[in-house]
Design a protein around this motif. Structure first.
Motif, PDB file in Angstrom:
ATOM      1  N   ARG A  33       0.803  -1.217   0.000  1.00 45.68           N
ATOM      2  CA  ARG A  33       0.000   0.000   0.000  1.00 45.68           C
ATOM      3  C   ARG A  33       0.839   1.271   0.000  1.00 45.68           C
ATOM      4  NH1 ARG A  33      -5.581  -0.407   1.397  1.00 45.68           N
ATOM      5  NH2 ARG A  33      -6.243  -2.568   1.496  1.00 45.68           N
ATOM      6  N   SER A  34       2.159   1.134   0.076  1.00 49.77           N
ATOM      7  CA  SER A  34       3.006   2.323  -0.008  1.00 49.77           C
ATOM      8  C   SER A  34       3.305   2.715  -1.455  1.00 49.77           C
ATOM      9  CB  SER A  34       4.333   2.087   0.727  1.00 49.77           C
ATOM     10  OG  SER A  34       5.131   1.117   0.061  1.00 49.77           O
ATOM     11  N   ASP A  44      -5.299   7.826  -1.763  1.00 48.24           N
ATOM     12  CA  ASP A  44      -6.672   7.310  -1.740  1.00 48.24           C
ATOM     13  C   ASP A  44      -7.519   7.979  -2.811  1.00 48.24           C
ATOM     14  OD1 ASP A  44      -6.190   5.594   0.434  1.00 48.24           O
ATOM     15  OD2 ASP A  44      -6.414   7.257   1.824  1.00 48.24           O
ATOM     16  N   SER A  52     -11.099   9.138   4.976  1.00 49.97           N
ATOM     17  CA  SER A  52      -9.689   8.799   4.784  1.00 49.97           C
ATOM     18  C   SER A  52      -8.769   9.759   5.541  1.00 49.97           C
ATOM     19  CB  SER A  52      -9.332   8.848   3.294  1.00 49.97           C
ATOM     20  OG  SER A  52      -7.930   8.868   3.108  1.00 49.97           O
ATOM     21  N   ASN A  61      -5.828  10.387   4.695  1.00 54.26           N
ATOM     22  CA  ASN A  61      -5.092  11.132   3.674  1.00 54.26           C
ATOM     23  C   ASN A  61      -5.888  12.321   3.162  1.00 54.26           C
ATOM     24  OD1 ASN A  61      -2.581   9.713   3.491  1.00 54.26           O
ATOM     25  ND2 ASN A  61      -3.685   8.000   2.556  1.00 54.26           N
ATOM     26  N   ARG A  67      -1.673   4.132   1.302  1.00 55.93           N
ATOM     27  CA  ARG A  67      -3.023   4.093   0.752  1.00 55.93           C
ATOM     28  C   ARG A  67      -3.917   3.260   1.653  1.00 55.93           C
ATOM     29  NH1 ARG A  67      -4.661   0.084  -2.346  1.00 55.93           N
ATOM     30  NH2 ARG A  67      -2.512  -0.438  -2.853  1.00 55.93           N
ATOM     31  N   THR A  68      -5.094   3.781   1.985  1.00 48.97           N
ATOM     32  CA  THR A  68      -6.060   3.033   2.777  1.00 48.97           C
ATOM     33  C   THR A  68      -7.206   2.521   1.925  1.00 48.97           C
ATOM     34  OG1 THR A  68      -7.378   4.998   3.342  1.00 48.97           O
ATOM     35  CG2 THR A  68      -5.540   4.460   4.803  1.00 48.97           C
ATOM     36  N   PHE A  69      -7.343   3.042   0.713  1.00 52.63           N
ATOM     37  CA  PHE A  69      -8.443   2.668  -0.173  1.00 52.63           C
ATOM     38  C   PHE A  69      -7.990   1.588  -1.114  1.00 52.63           C
ATOM     39  CE2 PHE A  69     -10.852   3.161  -4.140  1.00 52.63           C
ATOM     40  CZ  PHE A  69     -12.143   3.095  -3.667  1.00 52.63           C
ATOM     41  N   ARG A  70      -8.841   0.612  -1.327  1.00 57.47           N
ATOM     42  CA  ARG A  70      -8.545  -0.456  -2.295  1.00 57.47           C
ATOM     43  C   ARG A  70      -9.237  -0.120  -3.612  1.00 57.47           C
ATOM     44  NH1 ARG A  70      -8.220  -2.525  -6.261  1.00 57.47           N
ATOM     45  NH2 ARG A  70      -8.186  -4.723  -6.824  1.00 57.47           N
TER      46      ARG A  70
END
Length: 267
Positions: A47-48, A209, A243, A245, A264-267
């Protein structure tokens, strides 16, 4: 990660993917198809990662399927031709379409040849930056075939129907400059790698995100009804409002400071 015919390296938040058969103009093999899926799955887990650069080792991006190599194993061809019951793609389509599904922007850097499966791979990226003398072609017509590695969807999204039919029916070869004129390439540059990095810098100044959600929103609403598009807008915006972010983007904007985004927290 290094798989047969595909290299993956992480340069901080940038994932760099190379097709690695330069002596064969990066012609596509079964090993390359598997390596592309493995690389995309590794990127998705991290996720980075903020952006992906996809290119070919040597002078060419990809000259298409290596028929001499692939057609020697007819049993494997038949096996990969069968679609997955849930994904809907088969073993030739998924290794290209998987880049479309990634929640980060993918930039194809093209030089030399972008033929057949190579053009379909490039079209699965979000952006294509090409050298002016790069040669492009939907080459399948030369062999009496049709494009069948996901390219019909992406091609139809980018160009008018008559142009798509001409390119698919004739297999004509056109330059990188013409690819931009047609709408297939995003930008032409003498040094497409440097131009790609400039775009990455701009993208990384935005919330990871928001970038991921924007990619999904625009890909999934292109051919949807307005009602479905509006519903997805609302759902994704609710996710953005939660989020961390998004909060950081707002803070940076208010304080006129450079944002310091987290993973990133969103998929």
């Amino acid at each position: 990660m290094t798989a047969p015919h595909v290299d993956l390296e992480f340069d901080g938040p940038i994932a760099r993917v190379w097709l690695n058969r330069p002596d064969k103009l990066n012609g596509i093999t079964f090993d390359m198809l598997d390596g592309l899926v493995q690389a995309a799955e590794s990127i998705e887990r991290d996720r980075s990662v903020r952006a992906v650069l996809l290119e070919g080792r040597g002078p060419s991006f990809c000259a298409g399927l290596d028929f001499g190599r692939v057609m020697n194993d007819r049993r494997e061809v038949v096996k990969r031709f069968l679609p997955h019951p849930l994904r809907g793609t088969n073993g030739f389509q998924r290794p290209l379409w998987v880049w479309r599904d990634l929640p980060v922007p993918v930039i194809a850097i093209t030089r030399g040849h972008v033929f057949g499966g190579g053009i379909q791979l490039a079209l699965a990226a979000d952006f294509r930056i090409t050298s002016p003398d790069c040669q492009w072609s939907v080459m399948e017509a030369k062999w009496g075939l049709v494009p069948d590695m996901s390219g019909t969807v992406t091609l139809a999204e980018l160009v008018p129907a008559d142009l798509a039919k001409r390119l698919v029916m004739t297999g004509e070869i056109f330059s990188g400059e013409q690819a931009v004129e047609y709408g297939l390439a995003s930008q032409v540059a003498d040094d497409p790698g440097a131009a790609a990095l400039q775009l990455v810098e701009v993208l990384m100044a935005r919330s990871p995100d928001s970038v991921a959600a924007s990619k999904r929103l625009l890909d999934q609403t292109r051919h949807s009804t307005p009602r479905r598009a509006f519903r997805l807008e609302r759902r994704l915006q609710r996710a953005m409002l939660k989020s961390p972010n998004t909060r950081e983007a707002r803070r940076a904007g208010q304080e006129k400071d450079a944002p310091r985004f987290g993973p990133r927290t969103f998929r």
